[in-house]
Structures are given as structure tokens and as C-alpha cells.
Design a protein around this motif. Structure first.
Motif, mmCIF file in Angstrom:
data_model
loop_
_atom_site.group_PDB
_atom_site.id
_atom_site.type_symbol
_atom_site.label_atom_id
_atom_site.label_comp_id
_atom_site.label_asym_id
_atom_site.label_seq_id
_atom_site.Cartn_x
_atom_site.Cartn_y
_atom_site.Cartn_z
ATOM 1 N N PRO A 156 15.170 38.615 -18.654
ATOM 2 C CA PRO A 156 15.950 37.034 -18.496
ATOM 3 C C PRO A 156 15.630 35.939 -19.479
ATOM 4 O O PRO A 156 16.322 34.996 -19.968
ATOM 5 C CB PRO A 156 15.990 36.465 -16.739
ATOM 6 N N PHE A 157 14.153 36.359 -20.635
ATOM 7 C CA PHE A 157 13.269 35.564 -21.128
ATOM 8 C C PHE A 157 14.123 35.475 -22.401
ATOM 9 O O PHE A 157 14.646 33.498 -22.340
ATOM 10 C CB PHE A 157 12.675 36.027 -22.084
ATOM 11 N N PHE A 198 23.736 27.593 -13.489
ATOM 12 C CA PHE A 198 22.941 29.191 -14.824
ATOM 13 C C PHE A 198 21.556 28.238 -14.583
ATOM 14 O O PHE A 198 20.551 30.056 -13.724
ATOM 15 C CB PHE A 198 23.493 29.059 -16.083
ATOM 16 N N ILE A 199 20.901 27.726 -15.318
ATOM 17 C CA ILE A 199 19.223 27.879 -15.396
ATOM 18 C C ILE A 199 18.915 27.488 -13.829
ATOM 19 O O ILE A 199 17.657 27.791 -13.648
ATOM 20 C CB ILE A 199 19.414 26.772 -16.177
ATOM 21 N N VAL A 200 19.056 26.459 -12.708
ATOM 22 C CA VAL A 200 18.786 26.889 -11.501
ATOM 23 C C VAL A 200 18.736 27.434 -10.910
ATOM 24 O O VAL A 200 17.465 27.403 -10.445
ATOM 25 C CB VAL A 200 19.601 25.408 -10.896
ATOM 26 N N TYR A 257 14.233 33.796 -10.540
ATOM 27 C CA TYR A 257 14.531 34.754 -11.111
ATOM 28 C C TYR A 257 13.217 34.737 -12.048
ATOM 29 O O TYR A 257 12.792 36.314 -12.615
ATOM 30 C CB TYR A 257 15.725 35.511 -11.510
ATOM 31 N N PHE A 258 13.978 33.754 -13.078
ATOM 32 C CA PHE A 258 12.973 33.874 -14.741
ATOM 33 C C PHE A 258 11.353 33.603 -13.663
ATOM 34 O O PHE A 258 10.306 34.660 -14.550
ATOM 35 C CB PHE A 258 13.295 32.337 -15.211
ATOM 36 N N ILE A 276 14.661 36.556 -2.993
ATOM 37 C CA ILE A 276 14.918 35.186 -3.648
ATOM 38 C C ILE A 276 15.252 35.129 -4.304
ATOM 39 O O ILE A 276 16.711 34.438 -4.760
ATOM 40 C CB ILE A 276 14.027 34.172 -3.354
ATOM 41 N N GLY A 277 15.036 34.975 -5.666
ATOM 42 C CA GLY A 277 15.587 35.253 -6.976
ATOM 43 C C GLY A 277 16.777 36.034 -7.457
ATOM 44 O O GLY A 277 17.762 35.699 -7.640
ATOM 45 N N ILE A 278 16.069 37.423 -6.980
ATOM 46 C CA ILE A 278 18.316 38.076 -6.881
ATOM 47 C C ILE A 278 18.939 37.760 -6.123
ATOM 48 O O ILE A 278 20.960 37.788 -6.382
ATOM 49 C CB ILE A 278 17.771 39.550 -6.375
ATOM 50 N N MET A 279 18.625 36.736 -4.569
ATOM 51 C CA MET A 279 20.002 35.923 -3.986
ATOM 52 C C MET A 279 20.711 35.381 -5.191
ATOM 53 O O MET A 279 21.962 34.723 -5.073
ATOM 54 C CB MET A 279 19.791 35.884 -3.208
ATOM 55 N N LEU A 280 20.089 34.598 -5.226
ATOM 56 C CA LEU A 280 20.196 32.949 -6.178
ATOM 57 C C LEU A 280 21.146 33.576 -7.643
ATOM 58 O O LEU A 280 21.965 33.255 -7.955
ATOM 59 C CB LEU A 280 19.086 32.145 -6.174
ATOM 60 N N GLN A 281 20.746 34.939 -7.740
ATOM 61 C CA GLN A 281 20.822 34.900 -9.177
ATOM 62 C C GLN A 281 22.779 35.965 -9.336
ATOM 63 O O GLN A 281 23.424 34.956 -9.780
ATOM 64 C CB GLN A 281 20.458 36.806 -9.945
#
Length: 325
Positions: free
Chosen positions: A186-187, A245-247, A252-253, A281-286
């Protein structure tokens, strides 16, 4: 105990996400396809592309991957060839969704900050080319990952599940592909979104300040500026989409920075460890980010809300008319 609670959360979260996100994206696609939302054809093409790729991402990553693993672990979808193909399709849909969001942000940056290039680049033809190019490159980029996996075990000559080959940790080619993937997702998208939005905000503030100085004092006090009002409405959609998107990609980032760069590997430990929980949690929010289209457009676009309400009322009106007749 923690593993059971985590498993219960997953078992509830992903079905709910599928039930809300998939119909939401379908509704968004139908409404945008009618082109009655007062948006330009260029913007409509980008939003349609994002909605379609978000829908595919949800179908592949949530329904065919997460939910099927939770509720149907013995399904044929988990044989190694199908499992490998499914992972590649998930990556293709993910990359297309992310980079179409970046392309839309760049398109709006050009439209707002570079008016001389607006007519040349911010049109339906360029949008179609950009969408096709992004999707094609996303597909080509992820094809090699199909060959990364081997069976976890074999039963009656049928290979099951996907296990990363040991050569992944030693071969130079895999190391190069891994770092390309790290940079592209995601960089690079994350930093591009931040930079483009910062430049857009800076341009808007400077333009508004200059425009206020040029207007007569009486107009400043008694009248609103139609151009500034129009510009304000046009950027609400941009900032809502890119800001969401950023939030939602932030966790994940940060996990990418922690695990992929600091630790230098893909191991996140057991379900009880904080690293694993933070990654999930990052995957869930993604994945949640791919379910917010309808809410985003409904919150920012009046005509979209009207079309949405009209669609909800259509079955009821049809039923009432049938009863009356």
C-alpha cells in the motif's frame, strides 16, 4: 479464550459485511449507470469502475475466501489450484480498486489545480483508458503469485489449501516481486493520496483567498460566490472518497510498516498475539472501505439520494398500482 472471541468476531463481521457491502455496490452501479446523478461522464466512469472492482473484491475476499473458510472449510474452493487462482483474483481486484481510487484523485487534482489541462485530460475517453490500463496492469502484475503456492496436504490425490513454497524465502526473483508488491500496495497509493490531497487543499485555500481579495467589499459581505460554492461542492466528493480510503487503510498501512519492513517477514504469530490482531483489524477495515460507496455518495450527492429513494419506492409503488388496478 482470545482466539475464540476473535473467531466469533470474524464469524459475525464478514457475513454482515457481505450482506451490506455487496447489495450496496450493486445499487451504486445501477444508479451510476443511469447517469442521472448530475455528475460528469468522466467522474461517473471512475466511480463506476471503483464500484465494480470493490464489488469483485468483496465477492472474492469476503464470500469466496473468508466466509467459505469459516463455514465451509472442506469446499472444493480450497483445493490448491482453485485456492491459488482465488488469491490471485483477490489481489487483482484489490489492486484495481486501490489504483482506480488514486486515478480518480489524480483526475480531480488536475481538474481543480490545473485548469489548462482540464479539457484535455479530464474527459470520458481518458477516464476509460485509465480504467482499462489500471485493471490490465493489476491483472498482469499478480499472475506470478499463482505459482507461489503448493498443497498444504494431499488427500486421495487431491491437493488441499495453499502453502507458501520455501523457495519464496530464498529466490531473488520472488524477493524482487515481493518488494514491487510492497511498493505498489500500500506504500505508493497511500503516499500519493496524501500528497495529492494536500496539494489540492493548498490550491483551494490560495484560490479562495485570491478570489475574496478580487471581489468588491459589498459582495463579500452580502452575497455568496457562485464559483466558490460550485468548487466547494465538487471537491466534497473527492475528499470524502479519498479521506475514507486513507482512514480505513491506515491500520493496514501501519501494519505494513511494522511487519513488512521492521520485522522483514510475513509471520504474524498466533491468534492471541497483538501483531496478528492488528493485522486482522487492518484487513477488516480495508474490506470495509469497499463497502462504503453507497454511504459516501448518499452523504455527498443529493441527486444520488433521490435516485436511491426512487429505487426503494419503486417496488412499493408497483405493488400499490397493481392493487388499485
Amino acid at each position: 479464550m482470545h482466539a475464540r472471541v476473535t473467531g466469533l468476531v470474524f464469524a459475525i463481521y464478514y457475513p454482515v459485511l457481505a450482506v451490506l457491502g455487496i447489495p450496496g455496490n450493486l445499487v451504486t452501479i445501477v444508479i451510476l449507470s443511469q447517469e442521472k446523478c448530475g455528475l460528469s461522464k468522466c467522474i461517473t466512469r471512475y466511480l463506476l469502475g471503483m464500484a465494480v472492482t470493490d464489488l469483485l473484491f468483496l465477492l472474492m475476499a469476503v464470500v469466496l475466501h473468508r466466509i467459505s473458510m469459516l463455514y465451509f472449510p472442506d469446499l472444493f474452493l480450497h483445493t490448491t489450484p482453485v485456492c491459488s487462482a482465488r488469491i490471485v483474483l483477490i489481489l487483482m481486484a484489490r489492486d484495481s480498486s486501490v489504483w482506480l481510487t488514486v486515478a480518480f484523485t489524480f483526475d480531480r487534482f488536475i481538474a481543480i489545480c490545473c485548469p489548462k489541462l482540464n479539457t484535455k485530460y479530464c474527459n470520458e475517453r481518458v477516464a476509460a483508458i485509465a480504467i482499462g490500463t489500471v485493471c490490465a496492469l493489476s491483472c498482469v502484475k499478480n499472475i506470478p503469485w499463482y505459482f507461489l503456492y503448493e498443497p498444504l496436504y494431499t488427500i486421495n490425490n487431491v491437493p488441499w489449501y495453499c502453502n507458501i513454497k520455501l523457495s519464496f524465502y530464498s529466490d531473488l526473483l520472488w524477493a524482487i516481486l515481493e518488494w514491487i508488491d510492497r511498493i505498489l500496495i500500500p506504500f505508493a497509493p497511500f503516499l500519493l493520496m496524501l500528497v495529492l490531497n494536500a496539494l489540492t487543499v493548498r490550491h483551494i485555500l490560495l484560490a479562495n483567498r485570491a478570489r475574496r481579495r478580487l471581489r468588491p467589499r459589498s459582495n463579500r459581505e452580502n452575497q455568496s460566490d457562485p464559483e466558490m460554492s460550485s468548487r466547494r461542492k465538487s471537491i466534497i466528493l473527492l475528499f470524502t472518497i479519498s479521506g475514507t480510503f486513507i482512514v480505513l487503510w491506515m491500520a493496514y498501512f501501519l501494519n505494513f510498516l511494522n511487519v513488512r519492513i521492521k520485522s522483514g517477514n510475513y509471520s504474524t504469530g498466533s491468534a492471541n498475539e497483538p501483531t496478528f490482531l492488528f493485522q486482522e483489524i487492518g484487513i477488516m477495515l480495508q474490506l470495509l472501505n469497499c463497502s462504503t460507496n453507497t454511504c459516501t455518495y448518499a452523504a455527498t450527492q443529493r441527486k444520488f439520494r433521490e435516485e436511491f429513494k426512487r429505487g426503494l419506492n419503486y417496488p412499493l409503488n408497483l405493488f400499490i398500482n397493481r392493487v388499485k388496478s
